[in-house]
Each structure stands twice: as C-alpha cells, then as structure tokens.
Design a protein around this motif. Structure first.
Motif, PDB file in Angstrom:
ATOM      1  N   GLY A   1     127.713 -37.909 -39.427  1.00  0.00           N
ATOM      2  CA  GLY A   1     127.270 -37.052 -38.333  1.00  0.00           C
ATOM      3  C   GLY A   1     125.824 -37.253 -37.928  1.00  0.00           C
ATOM      4  N   VAL A   2     125.372 -38.489 -37.874  1.00  0.00           N
ATOM      5  CA  VAL A   2     123.961 -38.766 -37.585  1.00  0.00           C
ATOM      6  C   VAL A   2     123.708 -38.776 -36.079  1.00  0.00           C
ATOM      7  CG1 VAL A   2     122.195 -40.584 -37.613  1.00  0.00           C
ATOM      8  CG2 VAL A   2     123.372 -39.939 -39.719  1.00  0.00           C
ATOM      9  N   SER A   3     122.751 -37.975 -35.666  1.00  0.00           N
ATOM     10  CA  SER A   3     122.239 -37.989 -34.296  1.00  0.00           C
ATOM     11  C   SER A   3     120.730 -38.167 -34.360  1.00  0.00           C
ATOM     12  CB  SER A   3     122.575 -36.678 -33.563  1.00  0.00           C
ATOM     13  OG  SER A   3     123.974 -36.510 -33.429  1.00  0.00           O
ATOM     14  N   PHE A   4     120.178 -38.801 -33.339  1.00  0.00           N
ATOM     15  CA  PHE A   4     118.727 -39.001 -33.295  1.00  0.00           C
ATOM     16  C   PHE A   4     118.248 -38.863 -31.863  1.00  0.00           C
ATOM     17  CE2 PHE A   4     114.755 -41.381 -33.136  1.00  0.00           C
ATOM     18  CZ  PHE A   4     114.089 -40.860 -34.237  1.00  0.00           C
ATOM     19  N   VAL A   5     117.197 -38.048 -31.692  1.00  0.00           N
ATOM     20  CA  VAL A   5     116.586 -37.821 -30.383  1.00  0.00           C
ATOM     21  C   VAL A   5     115.125 -38.221 -30.479  1.00  0.00           C
ATOM     22  CG1 VAL A   5     116.044 -36.136 -28.605  1.00  0.00           C
ATOM     23  CG2 VAL A   5     118.188 -35.933 -29.885  1.00  0.00           C
ATOM     24  N   TYR A   6     114.702 -39.125 -29.581  1.00  0.00           N
ATOM     25  CA  TYR A   6     113.287 -39.493 -29.527  1.00  0.00           C
ATOM     26  C   TYR A   6     112.483 -38.354 -28.922  1.00  0.00           C
ATOM     27  CZ  TYR A   6     114.166 -44.377 -30.731  1.00  0.00           C
ATOM     28  OH  TYR A   6     114.509 -45.535 -31.378  1.00  0.00           O
ATOM     29  N   ASP A   7     111.308 -38.116 -29.495  1.00  0.00           N
ATOM     30  CA  ASP A   7     110.416 -37.091 -28.944  1.00  0.00           C
ATOM     31  C   ASP A   7     110.091 -37.422 -27.500  1.00  0.00           C
ATOM     32  OD1 ASP A   7     110.342 -35.782 -31.358  1.00  0.00           O
ATOM     33  OD2 ASP A   7     108.498 -36.769 -32.027  1.00  0.00           O
ATOM     34  N   SER A   8     109.990 -36.396 -26.690  1.00  0.00           N
ATOM     35  CA  SER A   8     109.695 -36.608 -25.279  1.00  0.00           C
ATOM     36  C   SER A   8     108.203 -36.859 -25.091  1.00  0.00           C
ATOM     37  CB  SER A   8     110.111 -35.382 -24.459  1.00  0.00           C
ATOM     38  OG  SER A   8     109.424 -34.230 -24.914  1.00  0.00           O
ATOM     39  N   PRO A   9     107.841 -37.817 -24.233  1.00  0.00           N
ATOM     40  CA  PRO A   9     106.429 -37.973 -23.886  1.00  0.00           C
ATOM     41  C   PRO A   9     105.958 -36.767 -23.097  1.00  0.00           C
ATOM     42  CG  PRO A   9     107.810 -39.320 -22.465  1.00  0.00           C
ATOM     43  CD  PRO A   9     108.715 -38.738 -23.519  1.00  0.00           C
ATOM     44  N   ILE A  10     104.663 -36.639 -22.963  1.00  0.00           N
ATOM     45  CA  ILE A  10     104.117 -35.490 -22.238  1.00  0.00           C
ATOM     46  C   ILE A  10     104.675 -35.467 -20.819  1.00  0.00           C
ATOM     47  CG2 ILE A  10     102.004 -34.436 -21.335  1.00  0.00           C
ATOM     48  CD1 ILE A  10     100.519 -35.650 -23.711  1.00  0.00           C
ATOM     49  N   GLY A  11     105.302 -34.354 -20.472  1.00  0.00           N
ATOM     50  CA  GLY A  11     105.866 -34.205 -19.138  1.00  0.00           C
ATOM     51  C   GLY A  11     107.189 -34.910 -18.934  1.00  0.00           C
ATOM     52  N   GLY A  12     107.701 -35.572 -19.974  1.00  0.00           N
ATOM     53  CA  GLY A  12     108.948 -36.308 -19.837  1.00  0.00           C
ATOM     54  C   GLY A  12     110.106 -35.612 -20.521  1.00  0.00           C
ATOM     55  N   LYS A  13     111.212 -36.314 -20.610  1.00  0.00           N
ATOM     56  CA  LYS A  13     112.406 -35.782 -21.240  1.00  0.00           C
ATOM     57  C   LYS A  13     112.672 -36.500 -22.555  1.00  0.00           C
ATOM     58  CE  LYS A  13     114.748 -34.535 -16.900  1.00  0.00           C
ATOM     59  NZ  LYS A  13     115.985 -34.738 -16.092  1.00  0.00           N
ATOM     60  N   SER A  14     113.221 -35.765 -23.504  1.00  0.00           N
ATOM     61  CA  SER A  14     113.626 -36.404 -24.758  1.00  0.00           C
ATOM     62  C   SER A  14     114.810 -37.329 -24.489  1.00  0.00           C
ATOM     63  CB  SER A  14     113.997 -35.342 -25.795  1.00  0.00           C
ATOM     64  OG  SER A  14     115.056 -34.534 -25.328  1.00  0.00           O
ATOM     65  N   VAL A  15     114.975 -38.308 -25.369  1.00  0.00           N
ATOM     66  CA  VAL A  15     116.015 -39.326 -25.181  1.00  0.00           C
ATOM     67  C   VAL A  15     116.967 -39.294 -26.368  1.00  0.00           C
ATOM     68  CG1 VAL A  15     116.485 -41.792 -24.950  1.00  0.00           C
ATOM     69  CG2 VAL A  15     114.462 -40.801 -23.849  1.00  0.00           C
ATOM     70  N   GLN A  16     118.248 -39.091 -26.077  1.00  0.00           N
ATOM     71  CA  GLN A  16     119.271 -39.110 -27.121  1.00  0.00           C
ATOM     72  C   GLN A  16     119.630 -40.558 -27.416  1.00  0.00           C
ATOM     73  OE1 GLN A  16     121.190 -36.011 -28.143  1.00  0.00           O
ATOM     74  NE2 GLN A  16     121.843 -37.287 -29.857  1.00  0.00           N
ATOM     75  N   ALA A  17     119.214 -41.035 -28.608  1.00  0.00           N
ATOM     76  CA  ALA A  17     119.460 -42.431 -28.968  1.00  0.00           C
ATOM     77  C   ALA A  17     120.779 -42.605 -29.705  1.00  0.00           C
ATOM     78  CB  ALA A  17     118.319 -42.958 -29.826  1.00  0.00           C
ATOM     79  N   LEU A  18     121.151 -41.626 -30.515  1.00  0.00           N
ATOM     80  CA  LEU A  18     122.406 -41.670 -31.263  1.00  0.00           C
ATOM     81  C   LEU A  18     123.063 -40.312 -31.206  1.00  0.00           C
ATOM     82  CD1 LEU A  18     121.185 -43.615 -34.430  1.00  0.00           C
ATOM     83  CD2 LEU A  18     122.661 -44.534 -32.626  1.00  0.00           C
ATOM     84  N   ASN A  19     124.386 -40.319 -31.152  1.00  0.00           N
ATOM     85  CA  ASN A  19     125.117 -39.065 -31.014  1.00  0.00           C
ATOM     86  C   ASN A  19     126.271 -39.000 -32.011  1.00  0.00           C
ATOM     87  OD1 ASN A  19     126.005 -36.586 -29.838  1.00  0.00           O
ATOM     88  ND2 ASN A  19     127.528 -37.738 -28.663  1.00  0.00           N
ATOM     89  N   ASP A  20     126.079 -38.238 -33.070  1.00  0.00           N
ATOM     90  CA  ASP A  20     127.142 -37.920 -34.028  1.00  0.00           C
ATOM     91  C   ASP A  20     127.837 -39.175 -34.575  1.00  0.00           C
ATOM     92  OD1 ASP A  20     128.652 -36.193 -35.572  1.00  0.00           O
ATOM     93  OD2 ASP A  20     130.203 -35.940 -34.036  1.00  0.00           O
ATOM     94  N   ILE A  21     127.037 -40.056 -35.181  1.00  0.00           N
ATOM     95  CA  ILE A  21     127.558 -41.314 -35.721  1.00  0.00           C
ATOM     96  C   ILE A  21     128.040 -41.115 -37.153  1.00  0.00           C
ATOM     97  CG2 ILE A  21     127.042 -43.727 -36.239  1.00  0.00           C
ATOM     98  CD1 ILE A  21     126.863 -43.015 -33.256  1.00  0.00           C
ATOM     99  N   SER A  22     129.262 -41.515 -37.433  1.00  0.00           N
ATOM    100  CA  SER A  22     129.807 -41.490 -38.792  1.00  0.00           C
ATOM    101  C   SER A  22     130.504 -42.821 -39.067  1.00  0.00           C
ATOM    102  CB  SER A  22     130.798 -40.343 -38.972  1.00  0.00           C
ATOM    103  OG  SER A  22     130.159 -39.084 -38.856  1.00  0.00           O
ATOM    104  N   LEU A  23     130.135 -43.444 -40.177  1.00  0.00           N
ATOM    105  CA  LEU A  23     130.788 -44.696 -40.567  1.00  0.00           C
ATOM    106  C   LEU A  23     130.512 -44.965 -42.039  1.00  0.00           C
ATOM    107  CD1 LEU A  23     128.381 -47.030 -40.845  1.00  0.00           C
ATOM    108  CD2 LEU A  23     128.524 -46.983 -38.357  1.00  0.00           C
ATOM    109  N   VAL A  24     131.263 -45.907 -42.577  1.00  0.00           N
ATOM    110  CA  VAL A  24     131.138 -46.307 -43.980  1.00  0.00           C
ATOM    111  C   VAL A  24     130.980 -47.816 -44.031  1.00  0.00           C
ATOM    112  CG1 VAL A  24     132.417 -46.527 -46.152  1.00  0.00           C
ATOM    113  CG2 VAL A  24     132.403 -44.342 -44.941  1.00  0.00           C
ATOM    114  N   VAL A  25     130.101 -48.280 -44.910  1.00  0.00           N
ATOM    115  CA  VAL A  25     129.916 -49.712 -45.129  1.00  0.00           C
ATOM    116  C   VAL A  25     130.288 -50.019 -46.575  1.00  0.00           C
ATOM    117  CG1 VAL A  25     128.316 -51.660 -45.086  1.00  0.00           C
ATOM    118  CG2 VAL A  25     128.050 -49.789 -43.430  1.00  0.00           C
TER     119      VAL A  25
END
Length: 263
Positions: free
Chosen positions: A15-39
C-alpha cells in the motif's frame, strides 16, 4: 520450516503511496498510488512504463535515497526480509549497503579501477589484503569486466568506455555483497554490445543478489525479467511473470504500451 516451505520474499511493498511536497504556490504531485507487490529472492523484476509513471521514485524509496534528494510524504510499508526499512531502528546507511543503487549514467570515481571497487569495503572496515584482492576479482568477474581490465587495475576508471564504466558501477555496487541491487535505466546511454554485457551480468548475479531493473526498453524487460511490473500514471497496472505480461496481459493498457500504441 520444512525443506519444501517457500522462502520469505526479499521485498514486500504494501500500500505504498508517495506525494512530492508542493513548491511554493504550486500543487503537490502524486508520484505513486497504493502500490503493492512482492519480489522473490533470486529473481530479476523489470519495471516498465512511460515517463512520469513513478518508476524511478519507486526505486529510490526502496533504499531511502528519496530522503536525500528531496521531500515528500510516504504512506504504506516497505519490508526488506520482513523488516520495515522506514522503522527508526533501521539505519539508512546500513540499508544502502544492503540495497545498492546503480544510476542511469555511467559513473566512476576519479580513482583507479581497483580503488573504485574497494572504496565501499574500506569504508565498511574491511582491511585484509587477501579479502580486498578477492573482492576486486570477484565483483569484476560478476560484472563481466575482469577479462577486459585485469591487467590494468591501476588505470584511472574514467578512461574506460561508457559501457565499461557502467559495468564497473555494477561491480562497485556488488562489492559490499548487497541483498538487493536497484538499477535505474542503466543501459539508456549504451550501445547494444555494452547493453548485452550488462544483461548477461545481471542474469549471472541474480542468484546471489536479487535485481530490480527500471527500463524503458520493453525488449530488454522481455529478455531478462523473471517478473515484470507495468506502471502507469502513478499506479501499478499489473505485475506477473514476464512471459505472461508480454503475451497475455490482464489489462488492455499493458498490451497497448508493449505494442507501442502509446508511451
């Protein structure tokens, strides 16, 4: 545990999600959304998908390199051999010795070929001459570079070709005998001969060092991946045996990407 019991996966992502911090005056960026896997241990996982799908971010989270390069917010769990790598008790430097990283552009320290290999082991406290000499040959053999450089180990590594430097980077990563090797587009700037040598090296080492390879070259993924994961717009669309992903994927988007209809 019985002899027939399955091995613990070397890596489990839940269930890994990652959001980049938003720059000043900008929008945050969703880089990963609910990733689940096994290696699974002793395999090569190839990760494919178009640009800005989250592939490189995913890779950088697996050894906490993202902490160094920029801010963001992580949710979910990443377990290396059952241990949460983001737990406060897990030292980041120790993690990066266990989970090595090779970048897209060939990189060599401004040192001899020998000292490139020994830089990490010496920092880790390995001092015995016979052990260090053994590491040089062992890792260069594993990276299919030994025969090309064994008579010039004192040569400055920056005099090597791009393909040789990339194989040296892999050898340097292997010098601390990591459990997992992460590679982010390691062949993107290389010719076909150098690419083939690196692929051969990865197939050889996977039995002792599990490999996760991010590549935009779907043919490369098909050639060497035991399993393949397809990322698209921050999501993991599907993951499975490489043969199945390339011949009978579950999702039409996977088939469209592999066939070159987008990306």
């Amino acid at each position: 545990m019985t002899d027939n019991a399955p091995m613990m996966p070397i890596l489990r992502v839940e269930g890994v999600s990652f959001v980049y911090d938003s720059p000043i005056g900008g929008k945050s960026v969703q880089a990963l959304n609910d990733i689940s896997l096994v290696v699974e241990t002793g395999t090569i996982l190839t990760v494919i998908g178009p640009s800005r799908s989250g592939k490189s971010t995913f890779l950088r989270l697996l050894n906490r390199l993202q902490e160094v390069s920029g801010g963001g917010h992580l949710t979910g769990t990443i377990l290396l051999e059952g241990r949460d790598i983001y737990d406060d008790s897990y030292d980041a430097y120790q993690l990066r010795r266990e989970v090595a990283f090779t970048f897209d552009k060939p990189q060599a320290l401004d040192l001899s070929i020998r000292e490139n290999i020994l830089f990490g082991p010496r920092l880790a406290g390995i001092t015995r001459r016979d052990e260090l000499d053994g590491l040089v040959e062992e890792t260069l053999q594993a990276a299919f570079l030994w025969d090309e450089v064994k008579d010039r180990l004192d040569l400055n590594a920056n005099r090597l070709s791009g393909g040789q430097k990339q194989r040296l980077s892999i050898a340097r990563s292997l010098a601390l005998r990591p459990k997992l090797l992460l590679l982010d587009e390691p062949c993107s700037a290389l010719d076909p001969v150098s690419t083939a040598a690196i692929e051969q090296a990865l197939i050889k080492i996977k039995h002792r060092t599990t490999v996760i390879l991010v590549t935009n070259n779907t043919k490369q993924a098909a050639r060497i991946g035991d399993r393949t994961a397809f990322f698209l717009m921050s999501d993991l669309v599907e993951i499975g045996p490489t043969r199945v992903i390339f011949t009978n994927p579950n999702d039409q988007r996977t088939d469209d990407y592999i066939a070159g209809r987008f990306g």
